[in-house]
Design an enzyme around this catalytic site. Structure first.
Site, short mmCIF file in Angstrom:
data_model
loop_
_atom_site.label_atom_id
_atom_site.label_comp_id
_atom_site.label_asym_id
_atom_site.label_seq_id
_atom_site.Cartn_x
_atom_site.Cartn_y
_atom_site.Cartn_z
N CYS B 51 0.69 25.09 -4.97
CA CYS B 51 -0.60 23.81 -4.11
C CYS B 51 -1.55 24.12 -5.37
CB CYS B 51 -0.57 23.35 -3.15
SG CYS B 51 -1.72 21.84 -4.17
N THR B 320 -2.72 2.22 11.79
CA THR B 320 -1.60 0.76 12.08
C THR B 320 -2.70 -0.33 11.59
OG1 THR B 320 -0.28 -0.33 12.57
CG2 THR B 320 -1.71 -0.08 13.77
N TYR B 321 -2.78 -0.57 10.37
CA TYR B 321 -3.31 -2.25 9.94
C TYR B 321 -2.75 -3.78 10.61
CZ TYR B 321 -6.04 1.21 6.95
OH TYR B 321 -6.37 2.66 7.33
N THR B 323 0.51 -4.08 9.17
CA THR B 323 0.57 -5.31 7.94
C THR B 323 1.73 -3.94 7.17
OG1 THR B 323 -0.57 -3.47 6.75
CG2 THR B 323 -1.62 -5.57 7.18
N THR B 332 4.24 -2.07 14.09
CA THR B 332 4.58 -0.91 12.91
C THR B 332 5.14 0.09 13.75
OG1 THR B 332 2.39 -0.02 12.36
CG2 THR B 332 3.52 -1.24 10.40
N GLU B 397 0.36 1.85 1.64
CA GLU B 397 1.05 2.81 3.01
C GLU B 397 2.10 3.61 2.07
OE1 GLU B 397 2.29 -1.71 2.54
OE2 GLU B 397 2.04 -1.92 4.27
#
Lengths: 804, 426
Positions: B51, B320-321, B323, B332, B397
């Site tokens: 990286c 989590t939202y 959505t 979810t 997301e």
């Protein structure tokens, strides 16, 4: 079905007649264990293990049944928990890591003894619990955040309890509340449920930081509301869930607690095991929370489960990831408290401190908990030596577990407030001052100290004068002694009497050596020698002050008829006492501390020295004649006398009297040279000042600082600023506007904003007058004006029922 | 100026806060390891996953903390004590299941000057895992080089259309340093190549519907899968993870630069299913050494960090939202759990109570490819792989998925590492 008892396994039994701890190797890691109701069979369960062991009458463990048989059984057999029905001997249940619960009927014919497999839970079942009374009622808790109740007759789930919290770690029916169970969760909560009420819990409280891995109801009916919980935060906590969920006690341990079990019939003891790192099973006593009461170290890997034998609290079973099931015997436990040093310390109402320990050579230090907060400060330490109280060495058992610190200092505060220390300021002669202070002590009831004040007054009333015109030539005090000359024959008689009676004790002590100057017999400091000689002179003069204090110490009633405060008391009353009292006093002392080592230690207690000297009174006429006409010696004698008084009080923990005497004496312009070590006096002063500060007696604190003649103490007055804090935010208030905080515009200040006068709407900086009921108030002046004006206009001033 | 990585992670501020707190604690708080050691361990860890971004960042950090510039010339120039960590670093980065108590024993024995203490090793393991997982995140989210990196400018002039940022920059050999000095047109605060591309394909809404339908079905489905079946499914998933999803791109250049910080630079992830048969490494049963156990070990050896990591992990796991792409109010949980389980599955950690067929139902093939690439061969992640999955989902997301990969992968390392360490302590 062959029993799995090979030679190799039987080799693991440790048969021994002397040792009762027995271990069995089950073959693979064990996750849980449970005892049957008759306490003679034990079931152990693990990832690939389910075995029943039998404990025979010789206390041997042997394998009775292996339920993990046949081909690969799958994950239903990978048990995380197992319980034996408390009512039915043939019923056990296991909880699997995949969420299945398996009930087993041991009486079933054939190989497969599975009664039913209940796969209602979607995630790992962490704990199951049988109802203590109903054999078919089973409760389970799972990582899927639900608890389920099963009826094993119907073989189905009869109720679901949603925790609304987090994964369930532990569930357990209360052994005494029929409908109640407790559950603990990953988020640190503990909930108490009534299983008739499925919608929500009865109560919930936050028990630990992090997961609560385990809980256990107290097995004693009298303590039926008590729960012990253990969690990831390395704590065991005891809760009373009766009316309010309050924490009763906690035990700090070293690592996470994965199981906790109360010890039957021992109300304050419980056993714990740790989740990682610590492989031992610890037994704790709530009364001694910081050291395990006992522990067992048989396991070589994490101990996963423990259970006490209900009918025998001396036996603990434990299982471990190392695959062994061990029956521990309490008497073979390692008991760390046997090797710890125990100390007990308590402070009596009279300011005495008693210390209990296994040796009398233990020293104790006392330090002011608050400190005076000033930079130039001696550490407020004084030390006592045990041995003043014979009980210390003769304490029969171990020291009391925790000293109860209940130092009643109301007397101290009263005396500090009412003592007059600065005579010249109040235009009082030293004698008047002493009389006042003595009356203060009389009111408290401390006659000893009152008498000391009077005696001091007697000694110094002619020496310490209001104005600087001390004469060193003719002391009336001396006349008092010469006046006593007619009594001399009388005194001689008593002397004879005394020597006669003392010769006995003298022999017992064998301390004549002291006067023969034998250096081997007494190793003592110069200071000690000085004291000894000074005492001698006192005795020679017939003062006998020390024995009298001692007498009063032993039996204050003796002073009951001797409360006159004039010199007659000294010359007459005292003599009348001498003949009889010391004898019994010494006998008492002698019997209470026979051959105590501190007897030979001259520093330990000036009082003891005094006694020793009296014992050797056969020698005193010589000293008496020598010193008699020596004026300087007389002065020294006074000084030493007061010095010894101070020492005496100090050694008994009464620092107040010692310091107040010194302060009162030094407040007068005439200077008295006391043979005191500056460092030591400074030490006393700072200790006393600490105590004053601690009791928030700031005025008295300042006065003592002011009157002290010690440079180091006087320096304290240079920096005696006491800062005020803001009531709302606890920050130090600025020096310029000391009534208003810098941060007053912040939000939280408006909750606790400074008090405003109702009339002029400005901050009340000085006196605030308010009604105690409706807290309505303001400046004194404003309020007066308001009341007056209201009266004039005929407006009622009462705002609440109190007519403020 | 915020680091690019922070800006990407800033799409999820709730997590970012935990992350920064932990990161700060690991690098700057009091602890047994000297600061330059910590930074150097971070460099070693990041170099293992090639990286560039992170190695550069930590090199700067190392120098700022008064590190010896000489050390940056490579492992041969550092104390033997640090060099000894190389083996552990290698295994934890690629095949953590090979870490054994013996490795830790070797580190704790030997010369007094090179000997490690257990408490230090816990810190080392946490640091290594932390930076392995950050490297994974940086690769997975395609975090650009910082502007002050010698090659950052050169890279911007060429990437406005080129597929992947750090792959291309990684491809640049260290030799082209001279070229990098070229001025680039003042680019905007372009943090994340992915973020710049607005979601433009909302065509395949059907995909989301299918996914939601499957999740709903799983919720309602009564479990009657036998446990043998479950175990079998885990094996299937493991097999498929190893066969079906081979990373598309070949070896990447630029490894020469990282070679100085690592030993055996060619050592890389090998499918757990294909692990050496003779080694007989059993499947890791999560219930036998769970996060709780790891937590206890950490809290007793490395005070303070256990709580931070636990909070960070909880935040990531529960983030989590509600959505899903364009839909609101979706549970979810099962989807998130499937991603988590899939990562653990690829590293041989099995949960008894998880039905591994859910993974197949919920994770579409491109997503699996992405997860597999990022968590096993992070340096080979390409723009195509990133764009390939969840076409109609928002970038936030996708970053969320990345955070989950970061945490899941970190937990894998910690579990294996601390389990071996616990055995060593015993």
């Amino acid at each position: 079905e062959p029993r799995h008892l090979t030679m190799e396994q039987s080799g693991n039994y440790s048969f021994s007649s002397t040792k009762r701890t027995i271990s069995v190797n089950a073959g693979s890691a064990i996750n849980a264990l449970s005892l049957c109701q008759n306490n003679n069979k034990i079931v152990v369960a693990g990832r690939s293990l389910l075995k029943i062991y039998e404990i025979d009458s010789f206390n041997q463990i042997r394998e009775a049944m292996n339920l993990h048989v046949g081909r690969k059984q799958g994950l239903n057999m990978s048990s995380s928990d197992v319980v034996w029905s408390p009512k039915e001997d043939n019923m056990i249940a296991t909880a699997a890591t995949n969420g299945a619960i398996v009930a087993w009927d041991l009486n079933a014919v054939g190989r497969n003894k599975q009664l039913v497999v209940l796969s209602d839970h979607r995630r790992t079942v962490t704990k199951i619990s049988f109802h203590p009374k109903e054999p078919s009622r089973l409760l389970s808790g799972s990582q899927d955040c639900t608890m389920r109740m099963f009826d094993l007759r119907k073989k189905e789930c009869t109720a679901i309890f949603h925790s609304k919290a987090d994964g369930v770690r532990c569930v357990e029916f209360s052994p005494f509340h029929y409908f109640m169970f407790a559950a603990s969760f990953d988020n640190g909560n503990v909930q108490i449920w009534d299983y008739r009420q499925k919608s929500t819990y009865l109560t919930q409280f936050l028990a630990h930081k992090g997961s609560v891995y385990t809980l256990n109801w107290h097995p004693d009916e009298e303590e039926k509301n008590k729960i012990a919980t253990g969690g990831r935060d390395n704590m065991v906590k005891i809760w009373d869930v009766g009316s309010s969920n309050k924490q009763v006690c906690n035990i700090p341990t070293t690592t996470s607690v994965s199981a906790v079990r109360w010890r039957p019939t021992h109300r304050d003891q419980l056993a714990t095991v740790s989740m990682m790192l610590d492989f031992s099973a610890n037994v704790w006593d709530l009364r001694r929370r910081f050291v395990p009461f006992a522990y067992f170290e048989e396991h070589s890997d994490v101990t996963t489960g423990i259970v006490w034998k209900p009918n025998d609290p001396e036996v603990l079973f434990s299982c471990s990831k190392d695959g062994t099931l061990v029956m521990h015997a309490m008497r073979e436990a390692i008991q760390p408290w046997l090797n710890t040093k125990t100390r007990g310390l308590d402070m009596g109402a009279g300011g005495r401190i008693s210390l209990a320990g296994e040796h009398r050579s233990i020293h104790t230090r006392a330090q002011s908990p608050t400190g005076s907060g000033l930079p130039v400060k001696l550490p407020g330490i004084f030390s006592w030596k045990p041995g003043n109280f014979s009980m210390d060495s003769d304490w029969p058992g171990p020291a009391p577990a925790s000293p109860t610190a209940k130092f009643s200092n109301s007397q101290f505060v009263y005396a500090a407030k009412n003592y007059i220390l600065n005579g010249p300021e109040k235009e009082l002669s030293f004698k008047q001052l002493c009389e006042h202070n003595a009356s203060v002590m009389e009111r408290i009831g401390d006659h000893n100290v009152a008498k000391v004040w009077l005696i001091i007054a007697e000694f110094y009333s002619n020496k310490i004068l209001l104005k600087q015109k001390a004469t060193h030539t003719s002391l009336p005090l001396q006349r008092t002694y010469s006046d006593a000359a007619p009594d001399r024959s009388n005194r001689a008689e008593s002397e004879n009497k005394r020597t006669a009676t003392k010769s006995r004790t003298e022999d017992v002590h064998g301390s004549q050596n002291l006067f023969n100057g034998d250096p081997d017999s007494e190793v003592q400091s110069d200071e000690g020698r000085l004291i000894v000689e000074d005492y001698l002179t006192d005795i020679a003069r017939g003062r006998h002050s020390e024995p009298d204090f001692y007498i009063s110490d032993e039996d204050p009633n003796l002073w009951g008829y001797g409360t006159t405060s004039d010199a007659e008391f000294m010359s007459e009353q005292e003599w009348s006492l001498i003949g009889r009292v010391p004898i019994e006093a010494f006998e008492k002392k002698e019997s209470s501390s026979p051959q105590s080592p501190s007897f030979t230690d001259p520093d330990s207690d000036p009082f003891i020295i005094g006694k020793k000297l009296v014992v050797k009174s056969s020698e005193w006429p010589l000293a008496f004649d020598d010193i008699r006409d020596d004026l300087t010696m007389k002065e020294l004698r006074f000084g030493c006398f007061s010095f010894c008084i101070c020492r005496y009080f100090h050694s008994h923990g009464d620092i107040q009297t010692a310091v107040c005497l010194l302060v009162a004496m030094s407040s007068y312009p005439t200077h008295i040279n006391l043979p005191l070590d500056d460092a030591e006096t400074e030490h006393w002063f700072s200790s006393y000042l600490d105590l004053l500060f601690k009791n928030q007696l700031f005025v008295q604190h300042a006065e003592v600082v002011k009157l002290s003649r010690l440079p180091n103490i006087r320096m304290l007055s240079a920096s005696s600023t006491i800062h005020t804090n803001c009531k709302a935010c606890q920050r130090r208030l600025p020096n310029t506007r000391s009534w208003s905080c810098d941060r007053r515009s912040d939000h939280d200040h408006h909750v606790n904003k400074p008090v405003l006068c109702f009339l002029c709407k400005s901050v009340v900086k000085t006196l605030y007058v308010y009604c105690q009921t409706c807290t309505f108030g303001g400046h004194l002046g404003c309020l007066q004006a308001w009341v007056e004006r209201s009266k004039n206009r005929g407006i009622p001033t009462g705002r609440c029922s109190n007519h403020c | 100026r915020l680091e690019h990585m922070v800006m990407v992670m800033g799409l999820h501020p709730q997590y970012l806060q935990q992350f920064l707190e932990t990161n700060d604690h690991l690098l700057r708080s009091s602890g047994a390891l000297p600061y330059e050691y910590r930074s150097y361990i971070a460099i070693m860890a990041a170099a293992r996953h090639q990286c560039t971004y992170l190695v550069h960042l930590m090199e700067v950090q190392f120098l700022l903390q008064g590190g010896d510039r000489e050390w940056l010339r490579g492992l041969d120039h550092v104390p033997a004590k640090l060099r000894a960590l190389s083996e552990l670093n290698k295994l934890l980065a690629h095949r953590p299941w090979l870490v054994t108590a013996q490795h830790f024993k070797n580190l704790t024995e030997g010369e007094p000057s090179t000997r490690w203490q257990h408490s230090h090793l816990v810190q080392v393991v946490v640091l290594l895992c932390h930076f392995h997982s950050i490297a994974i995140f940086c690769h997975g989210a395609g975090v650009n080089l910082e502007l002050d990196h010698p090659r950052a400018h050169a890279f911007h002039t060429t990437t406005s259309t080129s597929p992947r940022s750090n792959t291309s920059s990684g491809a640049a050999t260290p030799k082209v340093d001279a070229k990098s000095g070229r001025k680039s047109p003042a680019s905007p605060v372009c943090v994340h190549t992915a973020v710049r591309f607005l979601p433009c394909e909302i065509a395949e809404i059907g995909d989301v519907e299918v996914l939601m339908e499957r999740m709903r079905k799983l919720q309602e489905e009564e479990e009657d899968v036998t446990t043998e079946e479950r175990s079998r499914r885990f094996e299937i998933e493991k097999e498929e993870a190893s066969h079906g999803l081979l990373p598309v791109s070949g070896p990447v250049g630029g490894a020469a630069y990282f070679a100085r910080y690592v030993q055996e630079p060619d050592f890389s992830y090998q499918d757990f299913a294909k692990r050496d048969a003779h080694a007989e490494i059993p499947t890791y049963r999560a219930q036998d050494y769970s996060w709780d156990h790891a937590f206890t070990v950490m809290s007793s050896y490395y005070n303070g960090v256990a709580e931070l990591l636990d909070e960070k992990y909880q935040t990531a796991y529960n983030l989590t939202y509600k959505t899903l792409a364009t839909r609101d109010n979706v549970d979810t949980t099962s989807l998130r759990r499937a991603i988590w389980m899939y990562v653990h599955c690829m590293y041989g950690i099995m949960y008894d109570d998880y039905n591994y067929s859910e993974v197949n139902q919920l994770l579409e093939r491109p997503l699996k490819l992405y997860i597999k690439t990022v968590s096993c061969f992070p340096e080979q992640t390409t723009r195509a792989v990133y764009d390939g999955f969840w076409k109609q989902f928002r970038h936030s997301e996708k970053v969320h998925v990345n955070i989950m990969l970061l945490e899941a992968r970190m937990q894998v390392g910690l579990l294996y590492g601390l389990r071996a360490l616990t055995q060593c302590v015993r």
